[in-house]
Design an enzyme around this catalytic site. Structure first.
Site, PDB file in Angstrom:
ATOM      1  N   GLU A 260     -33.416  11.128  42.831  1.00 29.69           N
ATOM      2  CA  GLU A 260     -33.330  12.834  42.332  1.00 29.69           C
ATOM      3  C   GLU A 260     -34.872  13.237  41.981  1.00 29.69           C
ATOM      4  O   GLU A 260     -35.441  13.304  40.878  1.00 29.69           O
ATOM      5  CB  GLU A 260     -33.291  12.928  41.343  1.00 29.69           C
ATOM      6  CG  GLU A 260     -31.449  12.043  40.689  1.00 29.69           C
ATOM      7  CD  GLU A 260     -30.980  11.677  39.035  1.00 29.69           C
ATOM      8  OE1 GLU A 260     -32.598  11.563  38.381  1.00 29.69           O
ATOM      9  OE2 GLU A 260     -30.107  11.783  39.766  1.00 29.69           O
ATOM     10  N   PRO A 261     -35.945  13.557  43.611  1.00 28.27           N
ATOM     11  CA  PRO A 261     -36.817  14.018  43.141  1.00 28.27           C
ATOM     12  C   PRO A 261     -36.918  15.364  42.633  1.00 28.27           C
ATOM     13  O   PRO A 261     -36.927  16.093  43.416  1.00 28.27           O
ATOM     14  CB  PRO A 261     -37.759  13.382  44.793  1.00 28.27           C
ATOM     15  CG  PRO A 261     -36.105  12.956  45.059  1.00 28.27           C
ATOM     16  CD  PRO A 261     -35.155  13.230  44.288  1.00 28.27           C
ATOM     17  N   GLY A 262     -38.055  15.820  41.902  1.00 29.27           N
ATOM     18  CA  GLY A 262     -38.905  16.726  41.416  1.00 29.27           C
ATOM     19  C   GLY A 262     -39.744  17.233  42.200  1.00 29.27           C
ATOM     20  O   GLY A 262     -40.057  17.167  42.746  1.00 29.27           O
ATOM     21  N   ARG A 299     -49.129  21.942  31.654  1.00 27.40           N
ATOM     22  CA  ARG A 299     -49.374  20.777  32.149  1.00 27.40           C
ATOM     23  C   ARG A 299     -50.824  20.221  31.701  1.00 27.40           C
ATOM     24  O   ARG A 299     -50.635  19.618  30.983  1.00 27.40           O
ATOM     25  CB  ARG A 299     -48.918  20.578  33.593  1.00 27.40           C
ATOM     26  CG  ARG A 299     -48.067  21.217  33.899  1.00 27.40           C
ATOM     27  CD  ARG A 299     -47.185  20.158  35.395  1.00 27.40           C
ATOM     28  NE  ARG A 299     -47.454  19.090  35.772  1.00 27.40           N
ATOM     29  CZ  ARG A 299     -48.087  17.736  35.687  1.00 27.40           C
ATOM     30  NH1 ARG A 299     -49.049  18.712  35.994  1.00 27.40           N
ATOM     31  NH2 ARG A 299     -47.490  16.463  35.465  1.00 27.40           N
ATOM     32  N   TYR A 303     -50.010  17.840  29.260  1.00 27.56           N
ATOM     33  CA  TYR A 303     -49.905  16.286  29.357  1.00 27.56           C
ATOM     34  C   TYR A 303     -51.690  16.063  29.571  1.00 27.56           C
ATOM     35  O   TYR A 303     -51.108  15.094  30.177  1.00 27.56           O
ATOM     36  CB  TYR A 303     -48.906  15.987  30.911  1.00 27.56           C
ATOM     37  CG  TYR A 303     -47.674  16.114  30.786  1.00 27.56           C
ATOM     38  CD1 TYR A 303     -46.973  15.600  30.326  1.00 27.56           C
ATOM     39  CD2 TYR A 303     -46.677  17.328  31.596  1.00 27.56           C
ATOM     40  CE1 TYR A 303     -45.633  16.288  29.827  1.00 27.56           C
ATOM     41  CE2 TYR A 303     -45.843  17.751  31.252  1.00 27.56           C
ATOM     42  CZ  TYR A 303     -45.079  17.004  30.454  1.00 27.56           C
ATOM     43  OH  TYR A 303     -43.514  17.383  30.677  1.00 27.56           O
ATOM     44  N   CYS A 329     -54.407  32.487  22.292  1.00 28.97           N
ATOM     45  CA  CYS A 329     -55.590  32.492  20.548  1.00 28.97           C
ATOM     46  C   CYS A 329     -54.834  30.966  19.916  1.00 28.97           C
ATOM     47  O   CYS A 329     -54.956  31.142  18.803  1.00 28.97           O
ATOM     48  CB  CYS A 329     -55.130  33.368  19.956  1.00 28.97           C
ATOM     49  SG  CYS A 329     -55.976  35.423  20.642  1.00 28.97           S
ATOM     50  N   TYR A 357     -43.004  21.829  37.354  1.00 28.87           N
ATOM     51  CA  TYR A 357     -43.089  22.395  35.832  1.00 28.87           C
ATOM     52  C   TYR A 357     -44.102  23.232  35.409  1.00 28.87           C
ATOM     53  O   TYR A 357     -44.996  22.524  34.597  1.00 28.87           O
ATOM     54  CB  TYR A 357     -43.440  20.271  35.107  1.00 28.87           C
ATOM     55  CG  TYR A 357     -42.046  19.376  35.756  1.00 28.87           C
ATOM     56  CD1 TYR A 357     -41.219  19.349  34.752  1.00 28.87           C
ATOM     57  CD2 TYR A 357     -42.113  18.735  36.530  1.00 28.87           C
ATOM     58  CE1 TYR A 357     -40.128  18.916  35.636  1.00 28.87           C
ATOM     59  CE2 TYR A 357     -41.641  17.855  37.260  1.00 28.87           C
ATOM     60  CZ  TYR A 357     -40.277  17.639  36.667  1.00 28.87           C
ATOM     61  OH  TYR A 357     -39.499  16.956  37.020  1.00 28.87           O
TER      62      TYR A 357
HETATM   63  C1  LIG Z   1     -36.751  15.379  35.535  1.00 27.25           C
HETATM   64  C2  LIG Z   1     -35.543  14.243  35.984  1.00 27.25           C
HETATM   65  C3  LIG Z   1     -35.988  14.111  37.366  1.00 27.25           C
HETATM   66  C4  LIG Z   1     -37.330  14.204  37.966  1.00 27.25           C
HETATM   67  O1  LIG Z   1     -38.521  13.884  38.355  1.00 27.25           O
HETATM   68  P1  LIG Z   1     -39.719  14.066  39.135  1.00 27.25           P
HETATM   69  O2  LIG Z   1     -40.564  12.890  38.251  1.00 27.25           O
HETATM   70  O3  LIG Z   1     -39.782  14.871  39.107  1.00 27.25           O
HETATM   71  O4  LIG Z   1     -39.265  13.426  40.008  1.00 27.25           O
HETATM   72  C5  LIG Z   1     -35.038  13.173  38.125  1.00 27.25           C
HETATM   73  N1  LIG Z   1     -33.680  12.397  37.230  1.00 27.25           N
HETATM   74  C6  LIG Z   1     -33.958  13.192  36.262  1.00 27.25           C
HETATM   75  C7  LIG Z   1     -32.652  13.069  35.538  1.00 27.25           C
HETATM   76  C8  LIG Z   1     -35.078  13.138  34.938  1.00 27.25           C
HETATM   77  O5  LIG Z   1     -33.969  13.942  34.204  1.00 27.25           O
END
Ligand SMILES: *Cc1c(COP(=O)(O)O)cnc(C)c1O
Length: 407
Positions: A260-262, A299, A303, A329, A357
Site C-alpha cells: 500500500e505505498p502512498g 509538512r 513533521y 498569522c 500529504y
Molecule cells: C498511510 C498509510 C499507508 C501509506 O504510507 P506511505 O508512507 O505514504 O507509503 C499505507 N497503509 C496504511 C494502512 C496507511 O495508513
C-alpha cells in the site's frame, strides 16, 4: 518536469498551485511493480497521500488497487472507477457502522482491534465475511515518532501477543481470515527490517487456514534531498520475492502479495508553486514571504519535513541565504537558512516532493482558499481541481434568525 514548464503553468493557472507529473507516477508504479517477482502482486495506492479523483483514476488505469482509511475515500475510489474488491479499507478507531458500510459496498476490510473483531463476528455470524487482521509487530522502525506506527506504544494494529485471542474469536464466531496486514510506518530504508517483518508475519499467517493474501502495507522512503537515503526498491523486491515465494511453497498455494505505498508513488511527482509577495531584510535574516502557508503545505511545520526549494523564475541569480515563510498569522516557516538563487518580489518558488500529504492535508485556516491542482500527462496539462472561491468558505454555514443577538 523542467523549470520552464512549471513557470509557464504558474503563469497560466496562477499561484499557489499544485502540479503533478503523471508520467513520473507511471514510472514509479512500474518500477515498484517490476521490482517484485511473484505470481500475484497487487499494489494498492494509499489514497490519503493524494486523493484527487484524476490521480486515483490514473492508478486505476495502471491496474492498481486502492487503500482507504475512511468511508469517504472509498466513495472517491468508486467515483474514480475502482471495483469494490480492489479497495482495501484500513481504518483506525472507526465505528462499527462505518465498517458495516464498507462491508456492504464490498471492499476488503482490515480489522485492527479486538473490540471490532468481536462485534463484527456477532453481527455477521450467519454469513461470515472475509477479513484482514492488522497486526502490530512491535518493531521500532521509521523516520520519526509521528509516522512510525508499528512500535509498542502505537495505537495501530492488534499486538502479536494477542493473536491467541484473535484465533479464539475467529473460531468461536466462525469468521474467515483471508489476509494478514501489517503497516510499519513510513520511512523504512532497511531491507533487513522488511525481512524481519516478513518472517514474523508468516509465523502469524501459519495460524490461519484460509489465508489468501498478505498485505505488507508501506514504509518505503523517498529522497527529499540530494544525499538522503531511500528505499532501494529493486533490492527489497528481490529479497522479498524470494522469501514470499518460499512461504507460498511451504503453504502449498499462491498467495497474493499486497502493498500500500502512498508516498513512494506520488511524493516526487508533485511540485508546489508559490509567488514571493515580500522580501524582508531583518536584523536576523532575509525573509521571503510567499502567497501560501502551512494551510497549503503543512509538512515542514507538522513533521519538520524538508522540502527542497528552487527559485524557478531566477535560476541563474546570485546565491543568497533566505528563510522562506508563509502568510499564516503564527509561526509559519517552510525553510530556514536556505541558500537560493536571489529572490526578488514576484519570483516563483518551486517546493519539491509536494505530491504526498501536501494538498490532502490542506485547510482553510486564516480563511484562505485551497489552491488549484494541475496534472501534466504526456506533455499536456489539465486542470484537475479548480482553485477554491470565497463561496467555498460560506458553504454549509448558517446564520440563525435571532431577533436580538445581544440582549
Ligand atoms: C498511510 C498509510 C499507508 C501509506 O504510507 P506511505 O508512507 O505514504 O507509503 C499505507 N497503509 C496504511 C494502512 C496507511 O495508513
Amino acid at each position: 518536469m523542467n523549470q520552464e514548464t512549471l513557470l509557464n503553468l504558474a503563469h497560466k493557472y496562477d499561484t499557489p498551485l499544485y502540479v503533478y507529473d503523471g508520467n513520473k507516477i507511471i514510472q514509479k508504479y512500474n518500477t515498484f511493480k517490476n521490482a517484485f517477482d511473484v505470481k500475484h502482486l497487487k499494489i494498492h495506492f494509499a489514497a490519503k497521500a493524494l486523493t484527487n479523483l484524476s490521480i486515483l483514476k490514473l492508478f486505476k488505469e495502471l491496474g492498481a488497487g486502492l487503500d482507504c482509511v475512511s468511508i469517504q475515500e472509498i466513495r472517491l475510489g468508486l467515483e474514480a472507477g475502482f471495483k469494490p474488491e480492489d479497495i482495501i479499507y484500513t481504518p483506525n478507531g472507526v465505528s462499527i457502522e462505518e465498517y458495516v458500510k464498507a462491508i456492504n459496498i464490498g471492499t476488503k476490510i482490515t480489522i485492527d482491534n479486538i473490540s471490532i473483531l468481536e462485534k463484527l463476528g456477532q453481527r455477521f455470524s450467519d454469513s461470515p465475511i472475509p477479513i484482514f487482521i492488522r497486526v502490530n509487530p512491535h518493531l521500532m522502525a521509521g523516520g520519526n515518532s509521528k509516522i512510525s506506527v508499528g512500535h509498542i506504544g502505537s495505537k495501530f494494529g492488534i499486538s502479536i501477543h494477542q493473536i491467541p485471542i484473535v484465533t479464539r474469536l475467529i473460531k468461536n464466531y466462525n469468521m474467515n481470515v483471508e489476509g494478514i496486514h501489517i503497516h510499519t510506518g513510513s520511512d523504512i530504508i532497511d531491507s533487513d527490517i522488511f525481512e524481519r517483518v516478513a518472517q514474523l508475519i508468516f509465523s502469524i499467517a501459519d495460524e490461519f487456514e484460509n489465508i489468501k493474501s498478505i498485505d505488507f502495507g508501506s514504509g518505503f522512503k523517498v529522497k527529499y534531498k540530494e544525499n538522503d537515503l531511500s528505499t532501494d526498491i529493486e533490492k527489497v523486491g528481490k529479497r522479498f520475492s524470494q522469501t514470499f515465494n518460499e512461504y507460498c511453497q511451504k503453504r502449498g498455494k499462491d498467495l497474493v502479495l499486497r502493498f500500500e505505498p502512498g508516498k513512494y508513488m506520488v511524493s516526487e511527482a508533485g511540485s508546489f508553486l508559490a509567488n514571493v509577495n515580500i522580501v524582508k531584510q531583518t536584523t536576523a535574516c532575509t525573509f521571503a514571504s510567499v502567497d501560501s502557508g502551512f494551510n497549503h503545505l503543512i509538512r515542514p511545520m507538522l513533521y519538520n519535513a524538508y522540502h527542497e526549494i528552487e527559485n524557478i523564475s531566477n535560476p541563474n541569480g546570485e546565491k543568497k541565504m533566505y528563510s522562506v515563510v508563509g502568510y499564516i498569522c503564527e509561526t509559519d516557516t517552510f525553510a530556514e537558512d536556505r541558500i537560493l538563487n536571489e529572490i526578488r518580489e514576484g519570483d516563483i518558488l518551486q517546493f519539491k516532493n509536494a505530491g504526498a500529504y501536501c494538498f490532502s492535508m490542506a485547510s482553510n485556516y486564516n480563511s484562505r482558499l485551497r489552491p488549484a491542482e494541475v496534472l501534466v500527462l504526456n506533455g499536456q496539462d489539465y486542470l484537475i481541481r479548480k482553485r477554491e472561491e470565497f463561496e467555498s468558505l460560506l458553504r454549509n454555514q448558517e446564520v440563525p434568525e435571532i431577533e436580538n443577538w445581544i440582549s
